[in-house]
Write an enzyme that holds these catalytic residues in place. Structure first.
Site, PDB file in Angstrom:
ATOM      1  N   THR A 111      26.616  29.965  41.010  1.00 34.38           N
ATOM      2  CA  THR A 111      25.649  30.954  41.511  1.00 34.38           C
ATOM      3  C   THR A 111      24.863  31.625  40.392  1.00 34.38           C
ATOM      4  OG1 THR A 111      26.913  31.386  43.490  1.00 34.38           O
ATOM      5  CG2 THR A 111      25.521  33.172  42.734  1.00 34.38           C
ATOM      6  N   THR A 145      31.979  30.350  40.860  1.00 38.21           N
ATOM      7  CA  THR A 145      33.216  31.124  41.055  1.00 38.21           C
ATOM      8  C   THR A 145      34.218  30.423  41.976  1.00 38.21           C
ATOM      9  OG1 THR A 145      32.296  32.375  42.924  1.00 38.21           O
ATOM     10  CG2 THR A 145      31.992  33.312  40.724  1.00 38.21           C
ATOM     11  N   ASP A 146      33.726  29.513  42.825  1.00 35.48           N
ATOM     12  CA  ASP A 146      34.621  28.977  43.863  1.00 35.48           C
ATOM     13  C   ASP A 146      35.833  28.229  43.311  1.00 35.48           C
ATOM     14  OD1 ASP A 146      32.975  30.128  45.703  1.00 35.48           O
ATOM     15  OD2 ASP A 146      31.946  28.281  46.281  1.00 35.48           O
ATOM     16  N   LYS A 172      40.545  33.770  42.607  1.00 29.89           N
ATOM     17  CA  LYS A 172      39.435  34.362  43.366  1.00 29.89           C
ATOM     18  C   LYS A 172      40.021  34.928  44.654  1.00 29.89           C
ATOM     19  CE  LYS A 172      34.778  33.612  45.158  1.00 29.89           C
ATOM     20  NZ  LYS A 172      33.646  32.707  45.380  1.00 29.89           N
ATOM     21  N   TYR A 184      67.440  32.991  50.118  1.00 31.58           N
ATOM     22  CA  TYR A 184      67.706  32.531  51.493  1.00 31.58           C
ATOM     23  C   TYR A 184      68.182  31.085  51.510  1.00 31.58           C
ATOM     24  CZ  TYR A 184      65.042  36.632  52.978  1.00 31.58           C
ATOM     25  OH  TYR A 184      64.597  37.902  53.172  1.00 31.58           O
TER      26      TYR A 184
END
Ligand code: ASP
Length: 333
Positions: free
Chosen positions: A13, A86-87, A157, A278
Protein backbone atom coordinates in the site's frame (compact mmCIF):
# COMPACT_ATOMS: atom_id res chain seq x y z
CA UNK A 1 30.37 10.54 9.26
CA UNK A 2 26.75 10.30 8.28
CA UNK A 3 25.17 6.86 8.22
CA UNK A 4 24.28 5.14 4.97
CA UNK A 5 21.02 3.25 4.64
CA UNK A 6 19.73 1.22 1.73
CA UNK A 7 15.96 1.31 1.16
CA UNK A 8 14.57 -1.60 -0.82
CA UNK A 9 11.04 -1.36 -2.17
CA UNK A 10 8.92 -4.50 -2.62
CA UNK A 11 5.53 -2.77 -3.04
CA UNK A 12 2.39 -2.80 -0.88
CA UNK A 13 0.00 0.00 0.00
CA UNK A 14 2.82 2.42 0.78
CA UNK A 15 3.65 2.62 -2.92
CA UNK A 16 0.12 2.15 -4.20
CA UNK A 17 -1.96 4.06 -6.72
CA UNK A 18 -5.60 3.64 -7.75
CA UNK A 19 -5.96 1.84 -11.09
CA UNK A 20 -8.87 0.30 -12.98
CA UNK A 21 -8.81 -2.94 -10.93
CA UNK A 22 -8.43 -1.20 -7.55
CA UNK A 23 -5.56 -0.10 -5.36
CA UNK A 24 -2.26 -1.63 -6.46
CA UNK A 25 1.46 -0.97 -6.04
CA UNK A 26 2.44 1.47 -8.76
CA UNK A 27 5.03 3.94 -7.48
CA UNK A 28 8.67 3.14 -8.01
CA UNK A 29 11.17 4.01 -5.31
CA UNK A 30 12.24 7.01 -7.44
CA UNK A 31 8.67 8.35 -7.25
CA UNK A 32 8.98 8.24 -3.45
CA UNK A 33 12.51 9.60 -3.23
CA UNK A 34 11.53 13.14 -2.19
CA UNK A 35 9.39 11.95 0.75
CA UNK A 36 12.04 9.42 1.83
CA UNK A 37 14.69 12.13 1.76
CA UNK A 38 12.54 14.39 3.96
CA UNK A 39 12.17 11.75 6.68
CA UNK A 40 15.81 10.63 6.59
CA UNK A 41 17.23 13.95 7.86
CA UNK A 42 21.03 13.78 7.76
CA UNK A 43 21.12 10.04 7.06
CA UNK A 44 22.38 9.18 3.55
CA UNK A 45 19.92 6.99 1.70
CA UNK A 46 20.27 4.86 -1.38
CA UNK A 47 17.14 3.42 -2.89
CA UNK A 48 16.25 0.52 -5.11
CA UNK A 49 13.24 -1.43 -6.38
CA UNK A 50 13.26 -5.15 -5.67
CA UNK A 51 9.72 -5.82 -6.91
CA UNK A 52 6.37 -4.03 -6.92
CA UNK A 53 3.85 -6.46 -5.47
CA UNK A 54 0.79 -6.48 -3.28
CA UNK A 55 2.18 -8.61 -0.45
CA UNK A 56 -0.54 -11.21 -1.05
CA UNK A 57 1.63 -12.07 -4.05
CA UNK A 58 4.82 -12.53 -2.02
CA UNK A 59 5.87 -16.19 -1.72
CA UNK A 60 8.73 -18.07 -0.04
CA UNK A 61 10.84 -17.90 -3.20
CA UNK A 62 10.75 -14.09 -2.82
CA UNK A 63 11.95 -14.38 0.80
CA UNK A 64 14.86 -16.48 -0.32
CA UNK A 65 15.99 -14.04 -3.05
CA UNK A 66 15.40 -11.02 -0.78
CA UNK A 67 17.45 -12.61 2.01
CA UNK A 68 20.27 -13.30 -0.42
CA UNK A 69 20.13 -9.74 -1.72
CA UNK A 70 20.20 -8.23 1.78
CA UNK A 71 23.05 -10.55 2.71
CA UNK A 72 25.06 -9.44 -0.33
CA UNK A 73 24.62 -5.72 0.52
CA UNK A 74 25.07 -5.97 4.29
CA UNK A 75 28.66 -4.75 4.39
CA UNK A 76 27.99 -1.69 2.21
CA UNK A 77 25.44 -0.04 4.53
CA UNK A 78 24.86 0.76 8.19
CA UNK A 79 21.35 -0.61 7.88
CA UNK A 80 18.71 -1.72 5.40
CA UNK A 81 15.02 -0.77 5.23
CA UNK A 82 12.54 -2.96 3.33
CA UNK A 83 9.23 -1.43 2.24
CA UNK A 84 6.62 -4.21 2.13
CA UNK A 85 2.85 -4.65 1.98
CA UNK A 86 1.37 -5.11 5.43
CA UNK A 87 -0.72 -8.20 4.70
CA UNK A 88 2.11 -10.74 4.70
CA UNK A 89 4.74 -8.48 6.26
CA UNK A 90 4.91 -10.50 9.49
CA UNK A 91 5.53 -13.73 7.56
CA UNK A 92 8.36 -12.04 5.67
CA UNK A 93 9.84 -10.47 8.81
CA UNK A 94 9.64 -13.82 10.61
CA UNK A 95 11.31 -15.76 7.81
CA UNK A 96 13.99 -13.09 7.31
CA UNK A 97 14.72 -13.32 11.06
CA UNK A 98 15.66 -16.96 10.48
CA UNK A 99 17.31 -16.70 7.06
CA UNK A 100 19.37 -13.68 8.20
CA UNK A 101 19.99 -14.93 11.73
CA UNK A 102 22.96 -13.15 13.36
CA UNK A 103 23.11 -10.47 10.66
CA UNK A 104 25.56 -7.69 11.58
CA UNK A 105 23.33 -4.68 10.73
CA UNK A 106 19.72 -3.61 11.41
CA UNK A 107 17.24 -4.78 8.77
CA UNK A 108 13.95 -2.95 9.30
CA UNK A 109 10.75 -3.82 7.48
CA UNK A 110 7.96 -1.32 7.17
CA UNK A 111 4.83 -0.51 5.20
CA UNK A 112 1.74 1.60 5.70
CA UNK A 113 -2.03 1.55 5.72
CA UNK A 114 -2.28 4.47 3.25
CA UNK A 115 -0.25 5.31 0.17
CA UNK A 116 2.62 7.76 0.55
CA UNK A 117 0.88 10.03 -1.96
CA UNK A 118 -2.04 10.48 0.44
CA UNK A 119 -1.37 13.64 2.48
CA UNK A 120 -2.79 12.10 5.69
CA UNK A 121 -1.00 8.75 5.35
CA UNK A 122 1.03 6.94 7.98
CA UNK A 123 3.62 6.16 5.30
CA UNK A 124 6.18 8.88 6.01
CA UNK A 125 6.00 8.35 9.75
CA UNK A 126 6.59 4.62 9.35
CA UNK A 127 9.50 5.20 6.96
CA UNK A 128 10.99 7.74 9.36
CA UNK A 129 10.84 5.21 12.20
CA UNK A 130 12.31 2.45 10.01
CA UNK A 131 15.15 4.61 8.66
CA UNK A 132 16.15 5.82 12.11
CA UNK A 133 16.04 2.29 13.52
CA UNK A 134 18.14 1.13 10.56
CA UNK A 135 20.70 3.79 11.53
CA UNK A 136 20.77 2.61 15.17
CA UNK A 137 23.63 0.13 14.69
CA UNK A 138 21.54 -2.42 16.59
CA UNK A 139 21.73 -5.60 14.53
CA UNK A 140 18.75 -7.83 13.86
CA UNK A 141 15.55 -8.04 11.85
CA UNK A 142 12.83 -5.62 12.98
CA UNK A 143 9.43 -4.26 12.00
CA UNK A 144 8.77 -0.51 12.31
CA UNK A 145 5.15 0.59 12.36
CA UNK A 146 3.12 3.33 14.02
CA UNK A 147 6.02 4.81 15.97
CA UNK A 148 7.20 1.52 17.41
CA UNK A 149 9.79 -1.07 16.53
CA UNK A 150 9.17 -4.76 17.08
CA UNK A 151 11.30 -7.85 16.70
CA UNK A 152 10.66 -9.24 13.20
CA UNK A 153 9.81 -12.70 14.54
CA UNK A 154 7.38 -11.33 17.15
CA UNK A 155 5.37 -8.94 14.99
CA UNK A 156 1.86 -9.83 13.87
CA UNK A 157 -0.75 -7.88 11.94
CA UNK A 158 -3.65 -7.63 14.37
CA UNK A 159 -5.73 -4.83 12.79
CA UNK A 160 -6.78 -4.61 9.18
CA UNK A 161 -7.50 -0.87 8.94
CA UNK A 162 -6.01 1.08 11.84
CA UNK A 163 -2.60 2.70 11.75
CA UNK A 164 -1.83 0.62 14.84
CA UNK A 165 -1.90 -2.52 12.71
CA UNK A 166 1.01 -4.45 14.22
CA UNK A 167 1.74 -5.69 17.69
CA UNK A 168 4.68 -7.43 19.24
CA UNK A 169 3.23 -10.69 20.55
CA UNK A 170 4.42 -12.06 23.90
CA UNK A 171 7.50 -9.81 23.72
CA UNK A 172 8.26 -6.17 24.57
CA UNK A 173 8.62 -3.55 21.84
CA UNK A 174 12.22 -2.95 20.87
CA UNK A 175 11.75 0.81 20.50
CA UNK A 176 9.09 3.49 20.71
CA UNK A 177 8.98 7.05 19.43
CA UNK A 178 7.42 9.67 21.69
CA UNK A 179 8.11 13.20 22.81
CA UNK A 180 11.25 11.72 24.37
CA UNK A 181 12.53 10.78 20.92
CA UNK A 182 13.29 7.23 19.86
CA UNK A 183 13.82 5.11 22.96
CA UNK A 184 15.40 1.72 22.32
CA UNK A 185 15.03 -1.01 24.92
CA UNK A 186 18.43 -2.59 24.37
CA UNK A 187 17.75 -5.29 26.97
CA UNK A 188 14.98 -6.62 24.72
CA UNK A 189 17.27 -7.02 21.69
CA UNK A 190 18.34 -10.67 21.38
CA UNK A 191 22.08 -11.17 21.49
CA UNK A 192 23.81 -12.40 18.37
CA UNK A 193 24.77 -16.00 19.02
CA UNK A 194 27.34 -16.51 16.30
CA UNK A 195 28.77 -15.40 12.99
CA UNK A 196 26.28 -14.50 10.27
CA UNK A 197 25.79 -17.07 7.55
CA UNK A 198 23.02 -16.76 5.01
CA UNK A 199 20.56 -19.65 5.47
CA UNK A 200 17.94 -19.00 2.82
CA UNK A 201 16.68 -22.49 2.00
CA UNK A 202 13.20 -23.61 2.99
CA UNK A 203 10.69 -26.37 2.44
CA UNK A 204 7.53 -25.49 0.55
CA UNK A 205 5.88 -28.73 1.76
CA UNK A 206 4.56 -27.19 4.97
CA UNK A 207 0.88 -26.71 5.79
CA UNK A 208 -1.19 -24.81 8.32
CA UNK A 209 -4.45 -26.11 9.76
CA UNK A 210 -6.72 -24.30 12.17
CA UNK A 211 -8.80 -26.62 14.35
CA UNK A 212 -12.53 -26.09 14.61
CA UNK A 213 -15.35 -28.27 15.94
CA UNK A 214 -16.38 -30.23 12.84
CA UNK A 215 -12.99 -30.50 11.12
CA UNK A 216 -12.35 -33.92 9.57
CA UNK A 217 -9.23 -35.97 10.13
CA UNK A 218 -8.90 -36.59 6.42
CA UNK A 219 -7.69 -32.99 6.04
CA UNK A 220 -4.56 -34.07 7.92
CA UNK A 221 -4.29 -37.35 6.05
CA UNK A 222 -4.61 -35.79 2.62
CA UNK A 223 -1.72 -33.46 3.38
CA UNK A 224 0.49 -36.42 4.24
CA UNK A 225 -0.63 -38.23 1.09
CA UNK A 226 0.31 -35.17 -0.95
CA UNK A 227 3.84 -35.23 0.41
CA UNK A 228 3.66 -32.49 3.03
CA UNK A 229 6.62 -32.81 5.40
CA UNK A 230 5.46 -30.43 8.08
CA UNK A 231 2.23 -29.24 9.58
CA UNK A 232 1.56 -26.39 11.94
CA UNK A 233 -1.73 -26.91 13.79
CA UNK A 234 -3.47 -24.01 15.50
CA UNK A 235 -5.15 -26.03 18.24
CA UNK A 236 -7.48 -24.83 20.99
CA UNK A 237 -6.61 -22.80 24.08
CA UNK A 238 -3.26 -23.80 25.51
CA UNK A 239 -2.86 -26.50 22.85
CA UNK A 240 -5.73 -29.01 23.06
CA UNK A 241 -6.50 -31.63 20.36
CA UNK A 242 -9.66 -33.80 20.25
CA UNK A 243 -9.34 -37.55 20.90
CA UNK A 244 -12.80 -38.93 21.80
CA UNK A 245 -15.50 -39.29 19.08
CA UNK A 246 -13.05 -37.93 16.55
CA UNK A 247 -9.61 -39.19 17.45
CA UNK A 248 -7.05 -36.78 16.03
CA UNK A 249 -4.32 -38.12 18.32
CA UNK A 250 -4.23 -41.48 16.53
CA UNK A 251 -4.11 -39.60 13.23
CA UNK A 252 -1.21 -37.44 14.45
CA UNK A 253 0.58 -40.51 15.75
CA UNK A 254 0.31 -42.19 12.36
CA UNK A 255 1.50 -39.11 10.46
CA UNK A 256 4.43 -38.51 12.80
CA UNK A 257 5.47 -42.19 12.59
CA UNK A 258 5.29 -41.78 8.82
CA UNK A 259 7.88 -38.98 9.00
CA UNK A 260 5.79 -35.82 9.15
CA UNK A 261 6.76 -33.10 11.62
CA UNK A 262 3.70 -31.79 13.43
CA UNK A 263 3.88 -28.64 15.53
CA UNK A 264 0.99 -27.64 17.76
CA UNK A 265 0.30 -24.10 18.87
CA UNK A 266 -2.70 -22.08 19.90
CA UNK A 267 -5.40 -20.09 18.13
CA UNK A 268 -5.15 -17.47 20.88
CA UNK A 269 -3.11 -14.44 19.93
CA UNK A 270 -1.51 -13.92 23.32
CA UNK A 271 0.31 -16.07 25.88
CA UNK A 272 1.01 -19.17 23.81
CA UNK A 273 0.52 -22.89 24.38
CA UNK A 274 1.13 -25.02 27.45
CA UNK A 275 0.40 -28.52 26.33
CA UNK A 276 1.43 -30.39 29.44
CA UNK A 277 -1.62 -29.20 31.42
CA UNK A 278 -4.64 -30.96 29.85
CA UNK A 279 -5.03 -34.51 28.65
CA UNK A 280 -5.90 -33.07 25.20
CA UNK A 281 -2.42 -31.55 24.98
CA UNK A 282 -0.41 -34.24 26.73
CA UNK A 283 -1.69 -36.93 24.42
CA UNK A 284 -0.53 -34.93 21.40
CA UNK A 285 2.93 -34.50 22.95
CA UNK A 286 3.06 -38.25 23.65
CA UNK A 287 2.25 -38.88 19.99
CA UNK A 288 5.41 -36.91 19.15
CA UNK A 289 4.05 -33.46 18.28
CA UNK A 290 6.32 -30.46 18.84
CA UNK A 291 5.02 -27.40 20.65
CA UNK A 292 5.00 -23.75 19.50
CA UNK A 293 4.87 -22.29 23.05
CA UNK A 294 4.75 -18.49 22.80
CA UNK A 295 5.72 -18.13 19.13
CA UNK A 296 3.45 -16.21 16.79
CA UNK A 297 1.72 -18.23 14.10
CA UNK A 298 3.91 -16.52 11.50
CA UNK A 299 7.12 -17.41 13.34
CA UNK A 300 6.01 -20.98 14.17
CA UNK A 301 5.13 -21.64 10.52
CA UNK A 302 8.16 -20.03 8.87
CA UNK A 303 10.50 -21.64 11.41
CA UNK A 304 9.10 -25.03 10.40
CA UNK A 305 9.59 -24.21 6.68
CA UNK A 306 13.12 -23.04 7.39
CA UNK A 307 14.18 -26.03 9.48
CA UNK A 308 12.66 -28.55 7.07
CA UNK A 309 14.63 -26.84 4.30
CA UNK A 310 17.83 -27.74 6.17
CA UNK A 311 17.22 -31.24 7.49
CA UNK A 312 14.92 -34.26 7.33
CA UNK A 313 16.44 -35.81 10.43
CA UNK A 314 13.71 -36.04 13.15
CA UNK A 315 16.09 -35.57 16.11
CA UNK A 316 17.68 -32.50 14.48
CA UNK A 317 14.28 -31.04 13.59
CA UNK A 318 13.15 -31.46 17.20
CA UNK A 319 16.34 -29.89 18.58
CA UNK A 320 16.30 -26.92 16.21
CA UNK A 321 12.61 -26.31 16.64
CA UNK A 322 12.83 -26.18 20.42
CA UNK A 323 15.78 -23.73 20.32
CA UNK A 324 15.28 -19.98 20.41
CA UNK A 325 16.82 -19.00 17.09
CA UNK A 326 16.18 -15.26 16.79
CA UNK A 327 14.09 -14.21 19.80
CA UNK A 328 10.92 -15.91 18.55
CA UNK A 329 10.62 -18.30 21.50
CA UNK A 330 10.80 -17.84 25.26
CA UNK A 331 12.67 -20.87 26.48
CA UNK A 332 11.58 -21.79 29.99
CA UNK A 333 14.27 -23.11 32.30
N1 ASP B 1 -2.76 -5.34 0.29
C1 ASP B 1 -1.65 -4.56 0.77
C2 ASP B 1 -0.40 -5.42 0.80
O1 ASP B 1 -0.19 -6.18 1.70
C3 ASP B 1 -1.97 -4.02 2.11
C4 ASP B 1 -0.93 -3.09 2.69
O2 ASP B 1 0.18 -2.96 2.24
O3 ASP B 1 -1.28 -2.45 3.71
O4 ASP B 1 0.39 -5.35 -0.11
Amino acid sequence: MSKKILIINTGGTLSSVMKGNGLMPGLSIRDMQKELQIVSGDIDIEIEDFCSLDSANIFPEDWSVLAEHISSRRNDYDGIVVIHGTDTLAYTSSMLSFMLRNINIPVVITGSQLSIINPVADAMENCRCAIHMAASRIPGVFVAFNRKVMLGCRASKVRSLSFDAFESINYPDIATISSLGMRIDEAAVPERTGIFKLANTYSDRVGLIKMFPGIHRDVFESMAERGYKGLYVEAYGIGGMPFLKHDFITTLDRLIKGGMTVVIGTQCVYEGSKMDVYETGRRALEAGALEAHDMTCEAALTKLMWILGMTDEPAEIRDYYSMNMAGELTVKR
